[in-house]
Design a protein around this motif. Structure first.
Motif, PDB file in Angstrom:
ATOM      1  N   GLY A  67     -10.289  16.484 -19.416  1.00 47.90           N
ATOM      2  CA  GLY A  67     -11.514  15.736 -19.200  1.00 47.90           C
ATOM      3  C   GLY A  67     -11.901  15.677 -17.740  1.00 47.90           C
ATOM      4  N   PRO A  68     -13.155  15.342 -17.458  1.00 45.20           N
ATOM      5  CA  PRO A  68     -13.627  15.252 -16.076  1.00 45.20           C
ATOM      6  C   PRO A  68     -13.105  14.002 -15.396  1.00 45.20           C
ATOM      7  CG  PRO A  68     -15.342  14.546 -17.579  1.00 45.20           C
ATOM      8  CD  PRO A  68     -14.212  15.039 -18.439  1.00 45.20           C
ATOM      9  N   PRO A  69     -13.154  13.960 -14.069  1.00 42.25           N
ATOM     10  CA  PRO A  69     -12.752  12.744 -13.353  1.00 42.25           C
ATOM     11  C   PRO A  69     -13.575  11.545 -13.815  1.00 42.25           C
ATOM     12  CG  PRO A  69     -12.994  14.581 -11.833  1.00 42.25           C
ATOM     13  CD  PRO A  69     -13.517  15.046 -13.149  1.00 42.25           C
ATOM     14  N   GLY A  70     -12.925  10.379 -13.869  1.00 37.73           N
ATOM     15  CA  GLY A  70     -13.616   9.181 -14.298  1.00 37.73           C
ATOM     16  C   GLY A  70     -14.523   8.640 -13.211  1.00 37.73           C
ATOM     17  N   ASP A  71     -15.460   7.829 -13.619  1.00 36.48           N
ATOM     18  CA  ASP A  71     -16.422   7.225 -12.698  1.00 36.48           C
ATOM     19  C   ASP A  71     -16.067   5.752 -12.528  1.00 36.48           C
ATOM     20  OD1 ASP A  71     -18.565   6.586 -11.144  1.00 36.48           O
ATOM     21  OD2 ASP A  71     -20.032   6.608 -12.786  1.00 36.48           O
ATOM     22  N   GLY A  72     -15.449   5.414 -11.413  1.00 38.51           N
ATOM     23  CA  GLY A  72     -15.108   4.025 -11.163  1.00 38.51           C
ATOM     24  C   GLY A  72     -13.661   3.719 -11.513  1.00 38.51           C
ATOM     25  N   PRO A  73     -13.319   2.425 -11.554  1.00 38.66           N
ATOM     26  CA  PRO A  73     -11.927   2.027 -11.825  1.00 38.66           C
ATOM     27  C   PRO A  73     -11.540   2.284 -13.275  1.00 38.66           C
ATOM     28  CG  PRO A  73     -13.354   0.108 -11.750  1.00 38.66           C
ATOM     29  CD  PRO A  73     -14.205   1.268 -11.328  1.00 38.66           C
ATOM     30  N   ALA A  74     -10.238   2.237 -13.507  1.00 38.87           N
ATOM     31  CA  ALA A  74      -9.732   2.478 -14.861  1.00 38.87           C
ATOM     32  C   ALA A  74     -10.166   1.374 -15.811  1.00 38.87           C
ATOM     33  CB  ALA A  74      -8.215   2.577 -14.832  1.00 38.87           C
ATOM     34  N   ARG A  75     -10.586   1.793 -16.986  1.00 40.28           N
ATOM     35  CA  ARG A  75     -10.854   0.848 -18.080  1.00 40.28           C
ATOM     36  C   ARG A  75      -9.708   0.826 -19.084  1.00 40.28           C
ATOM     37  NH1 ARG A  75     -17.015   2.569 -19.790  1.00 40.28           N
ATOM     38  NH2 ARG A  75     -17.726   3.188 -17.694  1.00 40.28           N
ATOM     39  N   TRP A  76      -8.934   1.902 -19.072  1.00 38.68           N
ATOM     40  CA  TRP A  76      -7.804   2.027 -19.995  1.00 38.68           C
ATOM     41  C   TRP A  76      -6.613   2.595 -19.231  1.00 38.68           C
ATOM     42  CZ3 TRP A  76      -8.061   0.361 -24.983  1.00 38.68           C
ATOM     43  CH2 TRP A  76      -9.319   0.236 -25.577  1.00 38.68           C
ATOM     44  N   TYR A  77      -5.410   2.260 -19.738  1.00 39.81           N
ATOM     45  CA  TYR A  77      -4.168   2.843 -19.236  1.00 39.81           C
ATOM     46  C   TYR A  77      -3.446   3.444 -20.444  1.00 39.81           C
ATOM     47  CZ  TYR A  77      -5.269   0.216 -15.063  1.00 39.81           C
ATOM     48  OH  TYR A  77      -5.904  -0.281 -13.953  1.00 39.81           O
ATOM     49  N   ALA A  78      -3.046   4.702 -20.321  1.00 39.30           N
ATOM     50  CA  ALA A  78      -2.509   5.440 -21.472  1.00 39.30           C
ATOM     51  C   ALA A  78      -1.069   5.866 -21.238  1.00 39.30           C
ATOM     52  CB  ALA A  78      -3.364   6.677 -21.747  1.00 39.30           C
ATOM     53  N   LEU A  79      -0.241   5.625 -22.240  1.00 36.07           N
ATOM     54  CA  LEU A  79       1.140   6.096 -22.267  1.00 36.07           C
ATOM     55  C   LEU A  79       1.317   7.043 -23.441  1.00 36.07           C
ATOM     56  CD1 LEU A  79       3.064   2.770 -21.613  1.00 36.07           C
ATOM     57  CD2 LEU A  79       3.480   4.893 -20.381  1.00 36.07           C
ATOM     58  N   PRO A  80       2.277   7.979 -23.350  1.00 38.54           N
ATOM     59  CA  PRO A  80       2.608   8.759 -24.550  1.00 38.54           C
ATOM     60  C   PRO A  80       3.026   7.829 -25.680  1.00 38.54           C
ATOM     61  CG  PRO A  80       3.693   9.658 -22.608  1.00 38.54           C
ATOM     62  CD  PRO A  80       3.115   8.345 -22.193  1.00 38.54           C
TER      63      PRO A  80
END
Length: 466
Positions: A67-80
């Motif tokens: 995916g492309p770089p996000g715009d702004g701060p993180a809205r989600w944090y993902a773990l396996p």
């Protein structure tokens, strides 16, 4: 279909029987899309616990795309996706319990046709279920203490049969057990290595631990360092464990150095539950209601034993499990690859919540947060022998806030399972279904709670009367 064939068919589909409301819910989810674009996701390194660069998360047909770089701060944090590395799944309720707590894969450590069927369901995408790694039923010696469930090896023909069945029915590994005789252990592990099948399970009691460490892909419950005390009469178990811990602690690093690079699955949560102590596990009627029919008797007996245990005995047994935690840390410090496994199905070890109880046990033992994450994800995927494709499969656990402690992990805000997105509402609804199907009120055990909500005290106790 003959009665015999009908019985065999029910056995194969036993985790997902027709008409079961939880199985029906899992089937309904399979119709959902597997293509998504989730904005501003920061992947959390499972070996560091730190977030990486923010990107949009793109999923195409259940596969992660760049995916492309996000715009702004993180809205989600993902773990396996989490892996329960030692499970005994026996119902659709167990599958629901795992998914709703972020467990997207499990190692089934006593496989049956139903588990191979569930693996096929995952591959065929006819229901949304966790990915299953399935061992054979236990392989043991002629003095086995589980005669109704073991494949006994005592000659070349029976050894060949184990290998043929494992390969013929597509099992992922061979599980050995306590009473395996040394000569046949050597024969089985050599033959399994020749065909590329891992050997897992209990380090056999008559096999020197160094030989078991060298030959086995993973060992379970710390057996080999300490004995399987639950094969002993109840009045001897804890004294035997105490003496074994004394010996291991006296020998120090020399006793654990053979675990370097080896997978070890301690299942402390089950050790804790079987002590009968109540600091960290409550043998409540709520949890008892979630026992499968075939396990109710064992769970009830465990609850009675816990209730009848005096405080001093409970504290003594609990302290022994604390020492087992210290042993896990020593094994980890020696370079072992620790796995998060629960042995769910044993009394008061409920699929789903028990996974996070095990995380808490490892944390209390002094395992750092990043190492616990690695045990729950990267190390476990390696133990399942998942190849490079595993890094692109859309099995993820998502949080709105960056998790920094094991307590933060217990209630995921979303889960991706083979590309199917389950948001917090979906997860809460599924967990409520798990409870109501068992005849419980959905509010008695909120998702993310490690134990049920304690029952209110009786009116007499609340008022202070008496």
């Amino acid at each position: 279909m003959t009665p015999s064939q009908d019985a065999q068919w029910r056995l194969r589909v036993g985790l997902l029987p027709a008409g079961d409301p939880q199985a029906d819910a899992l089937r309904a989810l399979a119709t959902r899309p597997r293509d998504h674009r989730i904005p501003a996701v920061a992947p959390v390194g499972p070996d560091t616990g730190r977030p990486g660069p923010v990107r949009d998360l793109v999923v195409e047909d259940g596969v992660l795309a760049h995916g492309p770089p996000g715009d702004g701060p993180a809205r989600w944090y993902a773990l396996p996706g989490f892996v329960d590395a030692h499970a005994h799944v026996s119902s659709s309720g167990d599958l629901v319990g795992l998914l709703t707590h972020g467990v997207t894969s499990y190692r089934q450590m006593w496989g049956e046709p139903a588990h191979r069927y569930a693996a096929g369901v995952h591959r065929a995408r006819t229901a949304v279920v966790p990915r299953a790694w399935v061992s054979t039923a236990v392989v043991d010696g002629p003095t086995t203490r589980v005669p109704g469930g073991a494949m006994v090896v005592d000659d070349r023909h029976s050894a060949d049969h184990v290998l043929n069945e494992a390969l013929g029915f597509g099992f992922d590994g061979i599980k050995v057990y306590d009473d395996m005789e040394p000569a046949w252990f050597t024969a089985i592990t050599a033959a399994a290595d020749r065909v590329g099948l891992p050997v897992v399970g209990h380090a056999p009691e008559r096999v020197p631990i160094a030989e078991a460490q060298a030959a086995m892909w993973s060992t379970e419950h710390l057996y080999g360092l300490v004995p399987n005390i639950f094969r002993l009469p109840g009045d001897r178990r804890w004294q035997v464990l105490s003496a074994a811990l004394d010996r291991v602690e006296a020998e120090g690093a020399a006793r654990v150095e053979g675990y370097a690079g080896r997978f070890v699955c301690p299942t402390l949560v089950t050790w804790r539950a079987l002590t009968g102590e109540r600091r960290w596990t409550r043998p409540s009627p709520t949890a008892l209601a979630l026992a499968d029919a075939g396990r109710t008797q064992a769970w009830t007996a465990a609850a009675r034993a816990a209730i009848g245990l005096d405080r001093a005995a409970a504290a003594e047994r609990g302290a022994l499990v604390d020492r087992l935690g210290d042993l896990v840390r020593a094994v980890a410090d020696a370079g072992a690859r620790v796995l998060v496994g629960t042995d769910c199905g044993n009394p008061f070890v409920v699929a789903g919540p028990s996974f996070h109880k095990e995380l808490a046990e490892l944390s209390r033992a002094g395992i750092p947060f990043a190492a616990v994450l690695q045990a729950a994800t990267g190390a476990a995927h390696a133990a399942m022998r998942r190849g490079p494709a595993a890094t692109t499969e859309a099995d993820l656990v998502l949080y709105r806030r960056l998790p920094t402690t094991v307590a933060d992990l217990a209630r995921p805000d979303a889960v991706l399972v083979d590309g199917v997105l389950l948001d917090a509402g979906d997860l809460d609804e599924l967990w409520s279904l798990r409870l109501t199907t068992a005849g419980l009120n959905a509010g008695v055990w909120p998702r993310g709670g490690l134990d049920p909500v304690p029952a209110l005290p009786r009116e007499k106790e609340r008022s202070g009367a008496g």
